[in-house]
Write an enzyme that holds these catalytic residues in place. Structure first.
Site, PDB file in Angstrom:
ATOM      1  N   CYS A 171     -13.491 -28.147   6.558  1.00  0.00           N
ATOM      2  CA  CYS A 171     -12.272 -27.421   6.173  1.00  0.00           C
ATOM      3  C   CYS A 171     -11.103 -28.378   6.018  1.00  0.00           C
ATOM      4  O   CYS A 171     -10.883 -29.240   6.870  1.00  0.00           O
ATOM      5  CB  CYS A 171     -11.957 -26.373   7.240  1.00  0.00           C
ATOM      6  SG  CYS A 171     -10.423 -25.493   6.913  1.00  0.00           S
ATOM      7  N   ASP A 199       0.864  -1.188   0.000  1.00  0.00           N
ATOM      8  CA  ASP A 199       0.000   0.000   0.000  1.00  0.00           C
ATOM      9  C   ASP A 199       0.898   1.234   0.000  1.00  0.00           C
ATOM     10  O   ASP A 199       2.115   1.129   0.084  1.00  0.00           O
ATOM     11  CB  ASP A 199      -0.949  -0.042   1.204  1.00  0.00           C
ATOM     12  CG  ASP A 199      -0.206  -0.079   2.530  1.00  0.00           C
ATOM     13  OD1 ASP A 199       1.029   0.085   2.527  1.00  0.00           O
ATOM     14  OD2 ASP A 199      -0.855  -0.279   3.566  1.00  0.00           O
ATOM     15  N   CYS A 216      -7.766 -28.082  11.148  1.00  0.00           N
ATOM     16  CA  CYS A 216      -9.023 -28.834  11.223  1.00  0.00           C
ATOM     17  C   CYS A 216      -8.802 -30.334  11.025  1.00  0.00           C
ATOM     18  O   CYS A 216      -9.540 -31.142  11.559  1.00  0.00           O
ATOM     19  CB  CYS A 216     -10.018 -28.283  10.207  1.00  0.00           C
ATOM     20  SG  CYS A 216     -10.525 -26.606  10.615  1.00  0.00           S
ATOM     21  N   ASP A 228      -8.382  -7.222   0.469  1.00  0.00           N
ATOM     22  CA  ASP A 228      -7.470  -7.550   1.563  1.00  0.00           C
ATOM     23  C   ASP A 228      -8.130  -7.119   2.849  1.00  0.00           C
ATOM     24  O   ASP A 228      -8.972  -6.226   2.839  1.00  0.00           O
ATOM     25  CB  ASP A 228      -6.145  -6.786   1.440  1.00  0.00           C
ATOM     26  CG  ASP A 228      -6.283  -5.365   1.959  1.00  0.00           C
ATOM     27  OD1 ASP A 228      -6.847  -4.525   1.216  1.00  0.00           O
ATOM     28  OD2 ASP A 228      -5.899  -5.099   3.102  1.00  0.00           O
ATOM     29  N   HIS A 268      -6.151 -21.543   9.868  1.00  0.00           N
ATOM     30  CA  HIS A 268      -7.531 -21.901   9.546  1.00  0.00           C
ATOM     31  C   HIS A 268      -8.294 -20.712   8.948  1.00  0.00           C
ATOM     32  O   HIS A 268      -8.947 -20.844   7.910  1.00  0.00           O
ATOM     33  CB  HIS A 268      -8.302 -22.423  10.757  1.00  0.00           C
ATOM     34  CG  HIS A 268      -9.765 -22.448  10.487  1.00  0.00           C
ATOM     35  ND1 HIS A 268     -10.352 -23.432   9.722  1.00  0.00           N
ATOM     36  CD2 HIS A 268     -10.746 -21.530  10.750  1.00  0.00           C
ATOM     37  CE1 HIS A 268     -11.639 -23.144   9.564  1.00  0.00           C
ATOM     38  NE2 HIS A 268     -11.907 -21.998  10.172  1.00  0.00           N
ATOM     39  N   CYS A 298      -7.934 -27.637   6.135  1.00  0.00           N
ATOM     40  CA  CYS A 298      -6.663 -27.105   6.632  1.00  0.00           C
ATOM     41  C   CYS A 298      -6.044 -28.034   7.681  1.00  0.00           C
ATOM     42  O   CYS A 298      -6.716 -28.875   8.273  1.00  0.00           O
ATOM     43  CB  CYS A 298      -6.821 -25.679   7.172  1.00  0.00           C
ATOM     44  SG  CYS A 298      -7.283 -25.562   8.898  1.00  0.00           S
TER      45      CYS A 298
HETATM   46 ZN   LIG Z   1      -9.582 -25.250   9.001  1.00  0.00          ZN
END
Ligand SMILES: [Zn+2]
Length: 379
Positions: free
Chosen positions: A312, A95, A317, A274, A343, A314
């Site tokens: 999920c 930025d 998880c 963002d 996550h 990830c």
């Molecule tokens: Zn997750």
């Protein structure tokens, strides 16, 4: 000559949503895209390997204001630029520093030439001009630079918003003249996006778009959002700006939004977003799941052996229970921040990928209306 190019692959026939590919010197980025925020050249709690290999982040946002103050752009230049300094081979957007100058720094003075501010670290006086912020970002070697803008707080009078918007337009033109001179001599490519301002006034937003399109920029940002205004107003500001921006360039809505808002921005023609929310909220124990928000400190998770989000993929998880995550949070363990951030970012990036898929398949309106769109309620 274009520094980055944008290819539109599909457009939603009903909404303004589109799916595309942004070709940058540090890789292709599928859009719509959410950019994790790496304020101090790091996404707090995650390694670059986590970001690239686990979550497949293609582009990171880093903050010019913070990196300019510490460790300094000359040091980063000396060490081979930001990509090498932070060992991040993929794309980086920085930025302009304007938002932080207006929100974080001490006493500041805005003149036609730029803005004088005091560092929030030690009180030292510094000056940002449209030219100097281009130079700082070129020293970083950013793939996408942002032009210095004035981001007024909310609410603000129409008269003040008009002055700030016109100053932003003049600064953008100054930044561009300087930028074009600088890049002709450079072997590497760097795009510069101007920022649409105008507070919450549709007439000012439209005027700003008209003035900025003269620059024929590689992309356009819509700034001055998420400054405390009600959500319908921010969406309306995007709605009035978007049709006036060139269709074949990426549009970036700065600083948005909550998981259930992402689709609303994409439906209004936004390609890039963002926000610090997924990472900041993660550290505070607010987790976004496919079943709604989980506030991990709640007693109900004390003996919950289930995964944080059963849908999920990830690492967090796949591996840990809600009870264990709650324990880490209560004990103030560092690992919590890391697992939670992993996550939340995965959740954001998954929502973006699903939206992109829906646009490509011509099913975006169904996505918006379906259960796939993230629920806003708490669990
Ligand atoms: Zn997750």
């Amino acid at each position: 000559m274009r520094q980055i190019t944008f290819e539109i692959e599909a457009e939603c026939p009903v909404t303004r949503a589109r799916a595309g590919i942004l070709h940058t010197p540090h890789g292709d980025i599928e859009t719509p895209v959410f950019m994790p925020v790496g304020t101090q050249a790091t996404v707090k709690g995650l390694s670059q390997r986590d970001l690239a290999e686990e979550i497949d982040t293609r582009i990171l946002l880093c903050n010019t204001y913070h990196l300019y103050l510490r460790p300094g752009h000359e040091l980063i230049r000396q060490l081979g630029g930001l990509h090498r300094f932070m060992s991040w081979p993929r794309a980086i957007l920085t930025d302009s520093g304007g938002f932080q100058v207006f929100s974080l720094s001490g006493i500041r003075k805005i003149t036609e030439e730029g803005v004088v501010f005091h560092s929030h670290l030690n009180g030292d006086a510094h000056k940002f001009t449209p030219e100097s912020t281009v130079d700082v970002q070129l020293a970083f070697g950013s793939d996408i630079l942002m032009a210095l803008d004035e981001c007024p707080e909310y609410p603000v009078s129409h008269e003040y918003a008009r002055q700030a918007m016109q100053r932003t337009v003049r600064w953008a033109h100054t930044a561009y003249q300087h930028y074009r001179r600088q890049i002709t001599a450079m072997p590497t490519k760097h795009a510069l996006f101007p920022i649409v301002q105008g507070s919450m006034f549709p007439d000012l937003r439209r005027e700003c778009c008209a003035e900025l399109t003269d620059l024929d920029a590689d992309g356009y940002a819509i700034g001055g959002l998420s400054v405390g205004e009600p959500r319908p107003l921010s969406l309306q500001m995007v709605e009035v700006s978007e049709p006036l921006l060139p269709r074949d360039r990426p549009r970036y809505a700065m600083g948005v939004g909550m998981p259930d808002e992402l689709g609303q921005y994409v439906a209004r023609g936004i390609d890039m977003m963002d926000c610090v929310l997924p990472s900041r909220n993660a550290r505070n124990g607010y987790l976004f799941t496919s079943q709604g928000r989980v506030i991990i400190k709640h007693t109900r998770y004390k003996d919950d052996a289930g995964p944080l989000d059963p849908n999920c993929p990830c690492y967090t998880c796949r591996t840990y229970s809600r009870a264990y995550l709650r324990h880490l949070y209560q004990a103030g363990e560092i690992l919590f921040a890391s697992l939670a951030t992993r996550h939340n970012l995965q959740r954001y990036l998954d929502i973006m990928r699903r939206m992109r898929q829906a646009i490509l398949l011509g099913q975006f309106p169904e996505f918006l209306a379906s259960a796939d769109a993230p629920p806003a309620q708490m669990v």
